[in-house]
Design an enzyme around this catalytic site. Structure first.
Site, PDB file in Angstrom:
ATOM      1  CD  GLU A 132      36.065  62.691 -27.102  1.00 24.16           C
ATOM      2  OE1 GLU A 132      35.191  61.855 -27.462  1.00 24.16           O
ATOM      3  OE2 GLU A 132      36.503  63.970 -28.236  1.00 24.16           O
TER       4      GLU A 132
ATOM      5  CE  LYS B 178      39.374  57.831 -33.032  1.00 24.92           C
ATOM      6  NZ  LYS B 178      40.154  59.117 -33.598  1.00 24.92           N
TER       7      LYS B 178
ATOM      8  CG  HIS C 170       3.310  62.211 -24.046  1.00 24.27           C
ATOM      9  ND1 HIS C 170       2.145  62.103 -23.779  1.00 24.27           N
ATOM     10  CD2 HIS C 170       3.660  63.328 -24.423  1.00 24.27           C
ATOM     11  CE1 HIS C 170       1.943  63.588 -24.096  1.00 24.27           C
ATOM     12  NE2 HIS C 170       2.455  64.794 -23.884  1.00 24.27           N
TER      13      HIS C 170
END
Length: 531
Positions: free
Chosen positions: A322, A455, A351
């Site tokens: 950000e 938003k 793994h």
């Protein structure tokens, strides 16, 4: 490079802070000996900009705001005496409130002590507190911590089910600077409903961390919540963990917040050094610049070899991405900057994706985080001369070497053990590294226009949803395809969005929308359910 040469390089490159017992090793970054001297003028400029930032310069030009998270652990550095007093007063209030809760002076409705903590927030208002809670939590915690960190109803139902009958003894902390963040607002309303269903009064079990006179501040005041704590406009969400945002949940959990702040403060002192070789944050920033060519061309893979640090990569994703992910630089030039961050934990990584890291696309650099102390108390040998912790250390060293053999670069950060002080130091180290790197690439680390754009786009979708529901309910006998409805609403360009909204509405019976499925799926028909 031969091992003896690597050892000499290691000795020349290793930074160690004896007080914090923190080391930064950049010997596996293949920059030339001249790299530091070439970058020194830009670094000196970055140090000056950081000095101005800490002095109260307006760094967030979009909102004409100062950026003062460094003052949170050194109030005397704040630009005014009033701010210094506010910071000290907020910390004192946090500690006093937590002590009253622990002593039972602030208690649950049945006058029993609060034993659970529900933190409601999103982004920096959740990631920082979650990281601190998980890294420093233990069976000795004063309160058990839960989080609403999304607007996912099923996720919130899962948390409420885990709390169960303990909701009666649960203190809710709602965190939102503006008080208008929809995800946090939704979490608060969902929590309120859960409390009411249990016959409880939410306001009697809630506190807020928010801006002065915000929507949330007014709600808490009008409803008589247990208290409110400040969230200043000069503290960004992703750098708010050493404010009441992180300190209140931590103090309630039983974590020593003074030590957390002290670790951050001591690291801040080290990272103010203008001698680059003695500044661990500058060494990180330089390594990032070298690895990504200052253009974000490689990802940062975070590999903490400690279960308690598994959330650190999630916390750093927001802090780094950000802050650095910007379309324009500070001069308005198109730059498309950023560093992608991801990670899991060692030795789980052995793994999972280390195969690709070693032999696949070389589009990354790694950061290993090593914790020397294995556990509290003694370990037993799982085989002669080796404990489980010895294996963990061996896997770290082995993976680092295996990557370097294939010319995959890495930085290694070492701390002695996980304590409030070292967690505070790690937070401060990366906050400063991000600020310095942003200066090197000439972007503003302290604003986030892309977040606001998302938003706003979500708001457009929800407004369209309202129009769809109104249209369907006005004509309950008629069914529509998504294309019909988009044309009826005079929104033909939004037909895909209309279809996605309709399909979601039909999957959730509360909205009263029926779907008659068709093949292909986009020709399905939708109508309001008869009452």
């Amino acid at each position: 490079m031969q091992k003896k040469q690597l050892w000499e390089l290691y000795k020349g490159r290793l930074y160690h802070d004896a007080g914090l017992e923190l080391s930064v090793d950049t010997s596996r970054m293949n920059y030339a000996d001249t790299f530091l001297s070439e970058m020194e003028p830009r670094l000196q400029k970055a140090y000056q900009e950081m000095t101005e930032l800490e002095g109260g310069a307006v760094a967030n030009a979009d909102e004409q705001r100062m950026v003062g998270h460094y003052w949170l652990r050194a109030p005397e550095l704040a630009p005014t005496a009033e701010l210094s007093d506010e910071i000290r007063g907020a910390l004192a209030s946090v500690k006093a409130f937590a002590a009253s809760v622990h002593q039972g002076n602030i208690a649950a409705p049945d006058n029993q002590k609060f034993t659970n903590l529900l933190v409601i927030g999103i982004g920096g208002s959740a990631l920082g507190p979650q990281f601190v809670a998980d890294s420093l939590g233990s069976a000795r915690d004063r309160m058990r911590v839960f989080f609403f960190d999304n607007t996912d109803p099923d996720g919130m139902d899962k948390v409420v089910a885990e709390i169960g009958a303990g909701l009666k003894h649960t203190l809710a902390v709602v965190i939102s600077k503006s008080g208008g963040t929809k995800e946090t607002r939704n979490g608060m309303l969902e929590a309120r409903r859960a409390f009411e269903k249990a016959g409880l009064h939410f306001a009697a079990q809630a506190v807020a961390v928010t801006g002065c006179d915000s929507e949330l501040d007014r709600t808490a005041s009008q409803e008589g919540w247990l208290g409110t704590f400040p969230m200043w406009d000069w503290v960004g969400g992703r750098t708010s963990v050493t404010s009441a945002v992180g300190l209140l949940p931590a103090a309630l959990q039983g974590i020593d917040v003074d030590r957390l702040l002290e670790g951050a403060r001591l690291c801040d002192q080290s990272t103010r050094s203008r001698s680059t070789r003695e500044n661990p944050a500058a060494l990180l920033a330089l390594s990032w610049y070298h690895a990504t060519r200052g253009k974000g061309t490689r990802d940062m893979v975070l590999l903490p070899y400690k279960d308690r640090l598994i959330l650190f990569s999630r916390y750093l994703q927001q802090l780094i991405m950000e802050s650095l992910g910007k379309e324009l630089d500070r001069d308005g030039n198109l730059v498309l900057q950023g560093i992608t961050v991801y990670g899991n934990k060692g030795s789980t990584d052995q793994h999972a994706y280390v195969q690709q890291l070693r032999e696949g696309v070389p589009n990354f650099f790694a950061t290993f985080i090593e914790v020397l102390k294995d556990r509290e108390g003694a370990s037993f040998e799982v085989e002669p001369g080796a404990t489980s912790g010895d294996y963990l250390s061996g896997f770290l060293q082995g993976t680092r070497s295996a990557l370097y053999e294939k010319e995959r670069e890495s930085v290694t950060i070492t701390i002695r053990e996980i304590t409030p002080a070292t967690v505070g130091a790690l937070i401060a180290l990366y906050e400063r590294a991000v600020g310095l790197y942003a200066s090197l690439i000439n972007v503003n680390a302290y604003h986030q226009p892309g977040v606001e754009a998302g938003k706003k786009a979500a708001g457009v979708v929800l407004k369209l949803q309202g129009e769809i529901l109104e249209m369907l309910r006005r004509q309950p006998r008629r069914d529509f395809t998504c294309e019909d409805l988009a044309m009826t609403l005079a929104r033909p360009e939004e037909v895909e969005t209309v279809f996605n909204i309709l399909r979601h509405l039909a999957a959730n019976p509360d909205h009263g929308i029926e779907m008659t499925a068709s093949t292909p799926i986009w020709e399905s028909r939708f109508k309001a359910r008869k009452k």
